[in-house]
Design a protein around this motif. Structure first.
Motif, mmCIF file in Angstrom:
data_model
loop_
_atom_site.group_PDB
_atom_site.id
_atom_site.type_symbol
_atom_site.label_atom_id
_atom_site.label_comp_id
_atom_site.label_asym_id
_atom_site.label_seq_id
_atom_site.Cartn_x
_atom_site.Cartn_y
_atom_site.Cartn_z
ATOM 1 N N UNK A 84 66.181 35.448 89.320
ATOM 2 C CA UNK A 84 66.167 36.212 88.063
ATOM 3 C C UNK A 84 64.762 36.349 87.509
ATOM 4 N N UNK A 85 63.906 35.375 87.782
ATOM 5 C CA UNK A 85 62.519 35.425 87.328
ATOM 6 C C UNK A 85 61.609 35.670 88.529
ATOM 7 N N UNK A 86 60.871 36.791 88.489
ATOM 8 C CA UNK A 86 59.973 37.136 89.598
ATOM 9 C C UNK A 86 58.685 37.731 89.038
ATOM 10 N N UNK A 87 57.526 37.282 89.528
ATOM 11 C CA UNK A 87 57.341 36.252 90.555
ATOM 12 C C UNK A 87 57.527 34.839 90.000
ATOM 13 N N UNK A 88 57.952 33.961 90.872
ATOM 14 C CA UNK A 88 58.163 32.567 90.478
ATOM 15 C C UNK A 88 56.823 31.863 90.294
ATOM 16 N N UNK A 89 56.850 30.785 89.506
ATOM 17 C CA UNK A 89 55.678 29.921 89.382
ATOM 18 C C UNK A 89 55.750 28.910 90.523
ATOM 19 N N UNK A 90 54.925 29.120 91.537
ATOM 20 C CA UNK A 90 54.973 28.284 92.732
ATOM 21 C C UNK A 90 53.948 27.175 92.763
ATOM 22 N N UNK A 91 53.313 26.877 91.630
ATOM 23 C CA UNK A 91 52.245 25.876 91.614
ATOM 24 C C UNK A 91 52.738 24.505 92.069
ATOM 25 N N UNK A 92 53.820 24.031 91.461
ATOM 26 C CA UNK A 92 54.323 22.700 91.832
ATOM 27 C C UNK A 92 54.782 22.668 93.291
ATOM 28 N N UNK A 93 55.433 23.729 93.730
ATOM 29 C CA UNK A 93 55.902 23.794 95.118
ATOM 30 C C UNK A 93 54.735 23.765 96.083
ATOM 31 N N UNK A 94 53.650 24.482 95.759
ATOM 32 C CA UNK A 94 52.485 24.515 96.640
ATOM 33 C C UNK A 94 51.836 23.138 96.744
ATOM 34 N N UNK A 95 51.740 22.439 95.620
ATOM 35 C CA UNK A 95 51.167 21.091 95.640
ATOM 36 C C UNK A 95 52.056 20.141 96.434
ATOM 37 N N UNK A 96 53.358 20.296 96.284
ATOM 38 C CA UNK A 96 54.282 19.448 97.047
ATOM 39 C C UNK A 96 54.175 19.734 98.542
ATOM 40 N N UNK A 97 53.973 20.991 98.904
ATOM 41 C CA UNK A 97 53.831 21.340 100.323
ATOM 42 C C UNK A 97 52.605 20.660 100.924
ATOM 43 N N UNK A 102 51.058 15.457 104.689
ATOM 44 C CA UNK A 102 50.614 14.126 105.123
ATOM 45 C C UNK A 102 51.721 13.389 105.873
ATOM 46 N N UNK A 103 52.957 13.862 105.711
ATOM 47 C CA UNK A 103 54.093 13.264 106.409
ATOM 48 C C UNK A 103 54.637 14.193 107.484
ATOM 49 N N UNK A 104 53.867 15.203 107.804
ATOM 50 C CA UNK A 104 54.256 16.127 108.859
ATOM 51 C C UNK A 104 55.456 16.985 108.527
ATOM 52 N N UNK A 105 55.710 17.178 107.236
ATOM 53 C CA UNK A 105 56.916 17.909 106.831
ATOM 54 C C UNK A 105 56.614 19.112 105.955
ATOM 55 N N UNK A 106 55.366 19.613 105.998
ATOM 56 C CA UNK A 106 55.041 20.767 105.155
ATOM 57 C C UNK A 106 55.836 22.007 105.556
ATOM 58 N N UNK A 107 56.033 22.213 106.860
ATOM 59 C CA UNK A 107 56.789 23.383 107.316
ATOM 60 C C UNK A 107 58.249 23.268 106.891
ATOM 61 N N UNK A 108 58.848 22.116 107.105
ATOM 62 C CA UNK A 108 60.256 21.916 106.751
ATOM 63 C C UNK A 108 60.472 22.064 105.254
ATOM 64 N N UNK A 109 59.569 21.487 104.460
ATOM 65 C CA UNK A 109 59.697 21.599 103.006
ATOM 66 C C UNK A 109 59.506 23.044 102.563
ATOM 67 N N UNK A 110 58.513 23.721 103.118
ATOM 68 C CA UNK A 110 58.241 25.098 102.716
ATOM 69 C C UNK A 110 59.423 26.008 103.030
ATOM 70 N N UNK A 111 60.021 25.821 104.201
ATOM 71 C CA UNK A 111 61.205 26.616 104.538
ATOM 72 C C UNK A 111 62.345 26.341 103.557
#
Length: 202
Positions: A84-97, A102-111
């Motif tokens: 419903x809100x576009x574009x999303x605020x992806x700041x927190x998601x980008x930092x989490x990615x 560091x745990x080899x899970x950036x691709x899995x988390x991003x997907x």
């Protein structure tokens, strides 16, 4: 040694969703490695005098984008639902990615984030949604969230965005090859992989 293509993606980008769901399998077929690199389009848009997505600035373009994604997702068997809100605020998601890397899970988390956002229409600025994404990626949500607040992670995201600007990136997804070639858009993924493969040292 495999050539590496850098996958520049933004969590607010609908077309990045399309690439994120297929890039690893497509790259494996081409025998190319992928370096996932989140960045923020906001500062890049701001430098062009925009305060939102061009899909909002030009409504006809925005309507076409939604229909184009619907068609493409349908062909690929992917769910698609505009949040419903576009574009999303992806700041927190980008930092989490970056923290998940560091745990080899950036691709899995991003997907997981892209699926929540554009597969289910959820708000990825919501901490509960992001926690579910971290769990889906097999991560300890509290540990990764704590790591994402570290200054080193914040600095890396800022550096990614600055590097994207230096490379002339103006949209997502974009793909850069070891020799400095730049490709923009989900429909250029195969071309980027082929370019990197052809010019790889033998």
């Amino acid at each position: 040694m495999k050539p590496t293509v850098v996958f520049w993606y933004e969590f607010a980008s609908t077309y990045s969703y399309l690439s994120a769901t297929r890039i690893e399998a497509t790259a494996a077929e081409a025998d190319v490695a992928i370096d996932w690199k989140p960045f923020l389009l906001g500062p890049i848009f701001k430098s062009q005098g925009w305060d939102t997505s061009p899909f909002n600035i030009y409504p006809a373009k925005g309507r076409y984008m939604v229909r184009d994604i619907e068609r493409t997702a349908s062909v690929r068997g992917l769910p698609f639902r505009m949040p419903s809100s576009f574009p999303a605020n992806g700041l927190k998601a980008a930092r989490l990615a970056i923290a998940a890397r560091s745990q080899g899970a950036d691709a899995a988390f991003s997907r997981a984030v892209f699926t929540a956002e554009f597969g289910k229409g959820l708000d990825i600025s919501d901490d509960a949604v992001l926690t579910d994404c971290l769990t889906t990626a097999g991560l300890d949500a509290e540990d990764v969230r704590r790591l994402s607040t570290d200054q080193a992670v914040k600095s890396e995201l800022r550096a990614n965005t600055e590097e994207a600007q230096r490379l002339g990136i103006f949209g997502a997804p974009s793909f850069s090859t070891p020799d400095g070639e730049l490709f923009w858009g989900d429909d250029r993924l195969e071309q980027a992989l082929a370019w990197a493969r052809k010019r790889a040292p033998r």
